[in-house]
Scaffold this motif. Structure first.
Motif, PDB file in Angstrom:
ATOM      1  N   SER A 132       0.847  -1.191   0.000  1.00 52.16           N
ATOM      2  CA  SER A 132       0.000   0.000   0.000  1.00 52.16           C
ATOM      3  C   SER A 132       0.882   1.241   0.000  1.00 52.16           C
ATOM      4  CB  SER A 132      -0.897   0.012   1.237  1.00 52.16           C
ATOM      5  OG  SER A 132      -0.121   0.215   2.409  1.00 52.16           O
ATOM      6  N   GLY A 133       0.274   2.391  -0.283  1.00 53.38           N
ATOM      7  CA  GLY A 133       1.039   3.638  -0.274  1.00 53.38           C
ATOM      8  C   GLY A 133       1.679   3.914   1.073  1.00 53.38           C
ATOM      9  N   GLY A 134       0.943   3.627   2.159  1.00 55.35           N
ATOM     10  CA  GLY A 134       1.482   3.842   3.491  1.00 55.35           C
ATOM     11  C   GLY A 134       2.646   2.926   3.803  1.00 55.35           C
ATOM     12  N   GLU A 135       2.563   1.660   3.366  1.00 57.02           N
ATOM     13  CA  GLU A 135       3.653   0.712   3.596  1.00 57.02           C
ATOM     14  C   GLU A 135       4.904   1.122   2.826  1.00 57.02           C
ATOM     15  OE1 GLU A 135       1.026  -3.346   4.427  1.00 57.02           O
ATOM     16  OE2 GLU A 135       1.547  -2.769   2.369  1.00 57.02           O
ATOM     17  N   LYS A 136       4.718   1.577   1.590  1.00 65.11           N
ATOM     18  CA  LYS A 136       5.863   2.046   0.796  1.00 65.11           C
ATOM     19  C   LYS A 136       6.537   3.239   1.469  1.00 65.11           C
ATOM     20  CE  LYS A 136       3.966   0.611  -3.689  1.00 65.11           C
ATOM     21  NZ  LYS A 136       3.387   1.075  -4.964  1.00 65.11           N
TER      22      LYS A 136
END
Length: 223
Positions: A132-136
Motif C-alpha cells: 500500500s502507499g502507506g507501507e511504501k
C-alpha cells in the motif's frame, strides 16, 4: 543544527529560489508550505545534496555541508515524494538494497529499531509493487534513517495516503522530534502542518515566516 544561508537557484532562465535562509535546531519540526511548482522540492533536494545551488551555504553543526556528500549522507535522511523502491523486489530486498549498514545491523533494526517502530517487519515478504502507499512510505523512511541521521527531510509525506497511514507517519514524526531529531517537511496536510514548531511560506522563490496566529487550515486554503 542546520543553518541555511542565501540559497539561490535558477532553472531555464527562471529564478526558483531567492536568498533562502533559515535555521533548524534539534527537537524542531520545520514546515514549508507553498503552491505547486513554487520550488519546495527543489529546496529539499538541495538540502539533501541531490542538486547543487547556484550560490549559498548549508552548515550542519557548524560545518559547511555543500559538496561534502559523506557529511550529508551521515547527517541527513531524505525521503522524496516519489518512493525509490524497485517494485519487482520484496520489501526485505528493497530494505537490504537501501540499508546503510551491515546485514546484522539491518536485522537488529527490524527487531528493535526504526524498522520495527514503523512496522516494516510485518510486510517484508511482500513485493514492493503490491504494498500500500502507506507501507511504501514507511519502508522508504526506515531505509533512509538506517544511517541514524540527525535530520529527516520529507517531501509531502502524507500525499495520496489513507487516513490511517497519514496518522502512522505523523506519529513517527512526532516521536522523532521528541527524541531530539530535526524534521524538515513540505506538506498540504493539516495534521502535518499542525505538528510543525515553525512554519515558512515559499512564494515567488522567497522563503518567509508565516503570520502569527495563522491556522493550518488558513495556510492550506491560501495555496
Amino acid at each position: 543544527m542546520l543553518e541555511v544561508t542565501g540559497i539561490e537557484k535558477r532553472y531555464r532562465g527562471r529564478t526558483i529560489l531567492k536568498n533562502v535562509s533559515f535555521r533548524a535546531n534539534p527537537g524542531e519540526c520545520i514546515g514549508i508550505v507553498g503552491g505547486n511548482g513554487c520550488g519546495k522540492t527543489t529546496l529539499l533536494s538541495i538540502l539533501a545534496g541531490i542538486r547543487k545551488p547556484d550560490r549559498g551555504s548549508i552548515r550542519i553543526d557548524g560545518q559547511e555541508a555543500l559538496g561534502r556528500h559523506r557529511l550529508l549522507e551521515e547527517k541527513i535522511a531524505y525521503v522524496p515524494q516519489e518512493n525509490p523502491l524497485i517494485p519487482e523486489l520484496t520489501a526485505f530486498d528493497n530494505y537490504r538494497l537501501w540499508f546503510r549498514g551491515k546485514r546484522r545491523e539491518m536485522e537488529r533494526d527490524l527487531e528493535c529499531g526504526v524498522g520495527r517502530v514503523l512496522g516494516v517487519d510485518r510486510f517484508l515478504k511482500t513485493q514492493a509493487g503490491r504494498l500500500s502507499g502507506g507501507e511504501k512510505k514507511r519502508l522508504s523512511i526506515a531505509a533512509a534513517l538506517s544511517g541514524r541521521a540527525d535530520i529527516l527531510i520529507l517531501d509531502e509525506p502524507g500525499a495520496a495516503l489513507d487516513l490511517e497511514a497519514k496518522e502512522q507517519i505523523l506519529t513517527y514524526i512526532r516521536s522523532y522530534v521528541k527524541a531530539g531529531g530535526t524534521v524538515l517537511l513540505t506538506s498540504h496536510e493539516m495534521g502535518e502542518i499542525g505538528a510543525c514548531t515553525t512554519l515558512y511560506v515559499l512564494k515567488d522563490g522567497v522563503l518567509v515566516p508565516t503570520e502569527a496566529g495563522l491556522s493550518a487550515r488558513e495556510l492550506i486554503q491560501r495555496f
